[in-house]
Design a protein around this motif. Structure first.
Motif, PDB file in Angstrom:
ATOM      1  N   THR A  59      -8.802   4.478   3.649  1.00 41.97           N
ATOM      2  CA  THR A  59      -8.295   5.461   4.608  1.00 41.97           C
ATOM      3  C   THR A  59      -7.512   4.772   5.720  1.00 41.97           C
ATOM      4  O   THR A  59      -7.739   3.595   6.023  1.00 41.97           O
ATOM      5  N   ALA A  60      -6.637   5.528   6.342  1.00 40.14           N
ATOM      6  CA  ALA A  60      -5.889   5.005   7.488  1.00 40.14           C
ATOM      7  C   ALA A  60      -6.827   4.735   8.659  1.00 40.14           C
ATOM      8  O   ALA A  60      -6.615   3.797   9.426  1.00 40.14           O
ATOM      9  N   TYR A  95       0.828  -1.197   0.000  1.00 39.22           N
ATOM     10  CA  TYR A  95       0.000   0.000   0.000  1.00 39.22           C
ATOM     11  C   TYR A  95       0.861   1.246   0.000  1.00 39.22           C
ATOM     12  O   TYR A  95       2.040   1.210   0.308  1.00 39.22           O
ATOM     13  N   GLU A  96       0.227   2.356  -0.342  1.00 43.65           N
ATOM     14  CA  GLU A  96       0.858   3.661  -0.238  1.00 43.65           C
ATOM     15  C   GLU A  96      -0.060   4.521   0.619  1.00 43.65           C
ATOM     16  O   GLU A  96      -1.254   4.655   0.331  1.00 43.65           O
ATOM     17  N   TRP A  97       0.490   5.095   1.684  1.00 46.56           N
ATOM     18  CA  TRP A  97      -0.283   5.878   2.638  1.00 46.56           C
ATOM     19  C   TRP A  97       0.163   7.324   2.595  1.00 46.56           C
ATOM     20  O   TRP A  97       1.327   7.626   2.782  1.00 46.56           O
ATOM     21  N   ASP A  98      -0.773   8.231   2.353  1.00 48.04           N
ATOM     22  CA  ASP A  98      -0.505   9.667   2.420  1.00 48.04           C
ATOM     23  C   ASP A  98      -0.845  10.100   3.839  1.00 48.04           C
ATOM     24  O   ASP A  98      -2.021  10.247   4.198  1.00 48.04           O
ATOM     25  N   ALA A  99       0.169  10.298   4.664  1.00 47.75           N
ATOM     26  CA  ALA A  99      -0.039  10.598   6.082  1.00 47.75           C
ATOM     27  C   ALA A  99      -0.768  11.923   6.291  1.00 47.75           C
ATOM     28  O   ALA A  99      -1.494  12.077   7.273  1.00 47.75           O
ATOM     29  N   TRP A 145      -8.242   1.237   8.482  1.00 45.08           N
ATOM     30  CA  TRP A 145      -7.247   0.249   8.901  1.00 45.08           C
ATOM     31  C   TRP A 145      -7.093   0.255  10.419  1.00 45.08           C
ATOM     32  O   TRP A 145      -7.063  -0.786  11.051  1.00 45.08           O
ATOM     33  N   ARG A 151      -4.145   0.921  -2.147  1.00 39.49           N
ATOM     34  CA  ARG A 151      -3.705  -0.470  -2.009  1.00 39.49           C
ATOM     35  C   ARG A 151      -3.378  -1.034  -3.372  1.00 39.49           C
ATOM     36  O   ARG A 151      -4.165  -0.935  -4.294  1.00 39.49           O
ATOM     37  N   VAL A 201      -5.257   6.015   1.551  1.00 46.05           N
ATOM     38  CA  VAL A 201      -4.437   4.822   1.350  1.00 46.05           C
ATOM     39  C   VAL A 201      -4.766   4.234  -0.015  1.00 46.05           C
ATOM     40  O   VAL A 201      -5.931   4.023  -0.339  1.00 46.05           O
TER      41      VAL A 201
END
Length: 88
Positions: A38-39, A9-13, A42, A20, A18
């Motif tokens: 979304t984070a 995944y790639e998460w934009d903090a 999760w 996937r 997110v």
């Protein structure tokens, strides 16, 4: 990516979004259509006994910029918890 036994995944903090790449359904039992990208979605799967520790580790990672690998439990769609190792 699809050959690994992992969810990638790639998460934009900043935004919490997110993306996937693969592995979500195999790991969690949820399809992409069922899982909010979304984070916060999760985080809702993380075992309550692991959530505070994981939050502290993530805060340290963002303060220091160091790499983080953490093991914790998530709840699958079936309700069963599994252990995962997350690196970011």
């Amino acid at each position: 990516a699809s050959a690994s036994n992992a969810m990638i995944y790639e998460w934009d903090a900043e935004s919490g979004a997110v993306e996937r790449v693969c592995g979500l359904e195999e790991l969690t039992g949820y399809s992409l259509a069922e899982a909010e990208p979304t984070a916060s979605w999760w985080r809702s799967l993380i075992h309550p006994q692991d959530a505070d520790r994981l939050q502290r580790e993530a805060a340290r990672k963002f303060q220091t910029g160091e790499s983080l690998t953490s093991e914790y439990r998530i709840r699958r769609k079936s309700g069963a918890y599994i252990h995962v190792s997350d690196s970011f």
